[in-house]
Design an enzyme around this catalytic site. Sequence first.
Site, PDB file in Angstrom:
ATOM      1  N   CYS A  37      37.717  51.358  37.075  1.00  0.00           N
ATOM      2  CA  CYS A  37      37.635  50.033  36.458  1.00  0.00           C
ATOM      3  C   CYS A  37      37.644  50.151  34.944  1.00  0.00           C
ATOM      4  CB  CYS A  37      36.330  49.335  36.853  1.00  0.00           C
ATOM      5  SG  CYS A  37      36.257  48.849  38.569  1.00  0.00           S
ATOM      6  N   CYS A  41      34.675  44.637  34.017  1.00  0.00           N
ATOM      7  CA  CYS A  41      35.100  44.308  35.376  1.00  0.00           C
ATOM      8  C   CYS A  41      34.023  43.472  36.053  1.00  0.00           C
ATOM      9  CB  CYS A  41      35.334  45.582  36.179  1.00  0.00           C
ATOM     10  SG  CYS A  41      35.688  45.239  37.922  1.00  0.00           S
ATOM     11  N   CYS A  68      41.289  49.434  40.222  1.00  0.00           N
ATOM     12  CA  CYS A  68      40.565  48.290  40.767  1.00  0.00           C
ATOM     13  C   CYS A  68      41.498  47.083  40.839  1.00  0.00           C
ATOM     14  CB  CYS A  68      39.375  47.990  39.870  1.00  0.00           C
ATOM     15  SG  CYS A  68      38.530  46.471  40.267  1.00  0.00           S
ATOM     16  N   CYS A  71      39.977  44.177  38.088  1.00  0.00           N
ATOM     17  CA  CYS A  71      40.086  44.233  36.612  1.00  0.00           C
ATOM     18  C   CYS A  71      41.390  44.876  36.153  1.00  0.00           C
ATOM     19  CB  CYS A  71      38.891  44.959  36.015  1.00  0.00           C
ATOM     20  SG  CYS A  71      38.761  46.687  36.498  1.00  0.00           S
TER      21      CYS A  71
HETATM   22 ZN   LIG Z   1      37.262  46.708  38.339  1.00  0.00          ZN
END
Ligand SMILES: [Zn+2]
Length: 353
Positions: A37, A41, A68, A71
């Site tokens: 991330c 996030c 991720c 994000c």
């Molecule tokens: Zn994330």
Amino acid sequence: MNDHQDLNAYRWQILASRTRNPQYPFCYAVVTTGIVCRPGCPSRLPNPENVRFFDNCQDALKAGYRPCKRCHPLDDNKEPSELVVRVCRQIERDPDQANLNTLASVLGYTPAHLQKTFRQQIGITPFDYARALRQQRIYRELGHSRSNTDALLQAGYQSSSQFYTEFKQFSSLPPGSHRQSGKGEILTFAVADTTLGALVVAASDKGLCWISLGDDPHAQVEELQRHFARAEFCPPDEAFNQWVSQVTGLVEAPGERLSIPLDIRGTVFQRQVWEALRKIPMGSTMDYQALADKIGKPGGARAVASACAANVLAVAIPCHRIVRRDGSLSGYRWGVERKADLLAREKGQGMGN
Ligand SMILES: [Zn+2]
């Protein structure tokens, strides 16, 4: 501590404070989920021991982490498409009526396509986005409404049960307590290690407003964020770090004087109790009844006990010096073993002097 640990400690503070676009960018991977991330996030704050930091996302991918989906740590400057922007505006205009089928037919797409495109670019579904907007609106309304009922009617809720159901999903506090909980404030906070466990310290521009001790810094930071649910949190600067070391010093030697201002928030009665607690000399204890007598409320032993339990400034307001009449320790918000330890430390300090 070497430079590498310093850097990781700094990155953890940024991560825990939910700062987006920090001055020195980095990525963080979560060992337990295998996902990488970027700071800010919206996913759950990971446990610090499960976090690995990387200078950039590519290094994390090479180490076997997946990007991720919330994000999008890979595509830094990617703007959402025109379609998704239109859906966002539509939902923002009327989050109560946001319905995937209606949105899709208005815009001429299938619901499945709309859902997928939206989720790919924004990271959450249109439904979650609408709900987030409704929740934000509740927070805004709670800020200047006299009652919860006013607030929920202004927020467009049909029934109070719907309101409470949604509220509970993102809060463990009853709605009333959010009205004063750090609205529009910026709080600085930091996490540190002590011999009594993890220390979480937060301060407003008036002084320290939160000190907690525990075994799980992750849970402690979440508790802090729930308590001041309307505040913004930012990572510590040099000056704040000096406060943190003073507080750490106080935990290690709880009889020391703290020369930092406290931002004490509570009812008149609670503040009276806390003020009296601060006058109990280091190394000695007092029972609830004696403290109630001292502040001129002889019938108020039980109320004194709940005021002690409501203290959010561990050690700085020494509620650990309150014990039962028979000398047994009773409860302590941050663990009764810590209470015993603090009292033992004070005794030791007293003898050393
Ligand atoms: Zn994330």
